[in-house]
Design a protein around this motif. Structure first.
Motif, mmCIF file in Angstrom:
data_model
loop_
_atom_site.group_PDB
_atom_site.id
_atom_site.type_symbol
_atom_site.label_atom_id
_atom_site.label_comp_id
_atom_site.label_asym_id
_atom_site.label_seq_id
_atom_site.Cartn_x
_atom_site.Cartn_y
_atom_site.Cartn_z
ATOM 1 N N UNK A 175 -54.459 -38.409 67.287
ATOM 2 C CA UNK A 175 -53.562 -39.296 66.552
ATOM 3 C C UNK A 175 -52.131 -38.984 66.961
ATOM 4 N N UNK A 176 -51.315 -40.017 67.038
ATOM 5 C CA UNK A 176 -49.921 -39.847 67.429
ATOM 6 C C UNK A 176 -49.145 -39.153 66.319
ATOM 7 N N UNK A 177 -48.519 -38.036 66.662
ATOM 8 C CA UNK A 177 -47.660 -37.324 65.726
ATOM 9 C C UNK A 177 -46.205 -37.720 65.919
ATOM 10 N N UNK A 178 -45.774 -37.808 67.179
ATOM 11 C CA UNK A 178 -44.377 -38.099 67.507
ATOM 12 C C UNK A 178 -44.325 -38.973 68.752
ATOM 13 N N UNK A 179 -43.439 -39.948 68.715
ATOM 14 C CA UNK A 179 -43.071 -40.694 69.911
ATOM 15 C C UNK A 179 -41.550 -40.716 69.935
ATOM 16 N N UNK A 180 -40.956 -39.996 70.882
ATOM 17 C CA UNK A 180 -39.513 -39.760 70.846
ATOM 18 C C UNK A 180 -38.853 -40.142 72.155
ATOM 19 N N UNK A 181 -37.647 -40.680 72.029
ATOM 20 C CA UNK A 181 -36.812 -40.942 73.194
ATOM 21 C C UNK A 181 -35.355 -40.718 72.777
ATOM 22 N N UNK A 193 -42.418 -25.338 63.825
ATOM 23 C CA UNK A 193 -40.986 -25.041 63.874
ATOM 24 C C UNK A 193 -40.316 -25.414 65.178
ATOM 25 N N UNK A 194 -41.106 -25.715 66.210
ATOM 26 C CA UNK A 194 -40.504 -26.123 67.479
ATOM 27 C C UNK A 194 -39.927 -27.526 67.356
ATOM 28 N N UNK A 195 -38.684 -27.684 67.777
ATOM 29 C CA UNK A 195 -38.037 -28.992 67.817
ATOM 30 C C UNK A 195 -37.066 -29.047 68.983
ATOM 31 N N UNK A 196 -37.033 -30.177 69.632
ATOM 32 C CA UNK A 196 -36.034 -30.428 70.659
ATOM 33 C C UNK A 196 -35.884 -31.937 70.793
ATOM 34 N N UNK A 197 -34.769 -32.391 71.304
ATOM 35 C CA UNK A 197 -34.608 -33.828 71.511
ATOM 36 C C UNK A 197 -35.280 -34.247 72.811
ATOM 37 N N UNK A 198 -35.694 -35.494 72.858
ATOM 38 C CA UNK A 198 -36.281 -36.011 74.092
ATOM 39 C C UNK A 198 -35.279 -35.923 75.245
#
Length: 204
Positions: A175-181, A193-198
């Motif tokens: 299942x899609x958790x994130x779709x980022x641009x 806790x991991x996060x970063x911008x596309x």
């Protein structure tokens, strides 16, 4: 003389080809007897696939992601991050080489000279020749193997998709958790806790 050279070359190529199994009859034993190579070579349904050399864009994105994931995993002592080429044995006769993978300490016994079993997270950077394999074939295989998280990084669209494994009965599906641009955040369920911008992946 030219004809003789052509015949010699043709005979030599034929002899070399006879050293390897016919198409569709490759085994794991055959695969692991291949000479060491920097090329990505995969085994599926008795056939081997040799991937085209990666582009500069592909290598840059893999490098960016590796640095981001490695820094987070190392800082929190979560496990191991590796990049291709590294054989991953999903199940008997199915060997893939994800562009990047993460193995938790809990599953550290899966990493030897190659990976015996599913990593916890796999990343594929899509290239023009791998789009169908990454989005369709490996999408199904990685879920079937039990890889908890699958990232697809698309340079053409500059989109990162993070899929997480869910269960329905005995079968796993993504299942899609994130779709980022752009400046939208890429996050992980496996790497809490991991996060970063596309954009940090595509522009670093």
């Amino acid at each position: 003389m030219a004809l003789a050279n052509e015949l010699i070359t043709e005979d030599f190529v034929t002899e070399v080809a006879q050293l390897w199994p016919p198409r569709g009859q490759w085994t794991e034993s055959d695969y692991f007897q291949l000479p060491e190579s920097n090329r990505l070579i995969e085994l599926s349904e008795g056939e081997i696939t040799i991937m085209p050399p990666p582009s500069d864009t592909h290598q840059r994105l893999v490098g960016n992601l590796y640095r981001l994931l490695y820094a987070f995993v190392a800082a929190h002592q979560l496990g191991i991050v590796r990049f291709a080429p590294l054989a991953v044995r999903l199940w008997p006769g199915k060997i893939r080489e994800p562009d990047l993978l993460f193995i938790s300490h809990e599953h550290a016994d899966r990493l030897g000279e190659y990976v015996h079993g599913p990593p916890d997270l796999a990343v594929e950077v899509i290239s023009p020749t791998s789009r169908t394999v990454d989005r369709v074939t490996k999408f199904g295989e990685y879920a079937q193997a039990g890889i908890s998280e699958y990232w697809l990084v698309d340079p053409a669209q500059e989109v990162v998709e993070v899929f997480v494994l869910e269960q329905s009965g005995y079968e796993g599906y993504y299942e899609l958790l994130v779709k980022a641009m752009g400046t939208e955040m890429v996050r992980s369920r496996v790497l809490t806790g991991f996060e970063t911008t596309a954009v940090s992946i595509f522009r670093a």
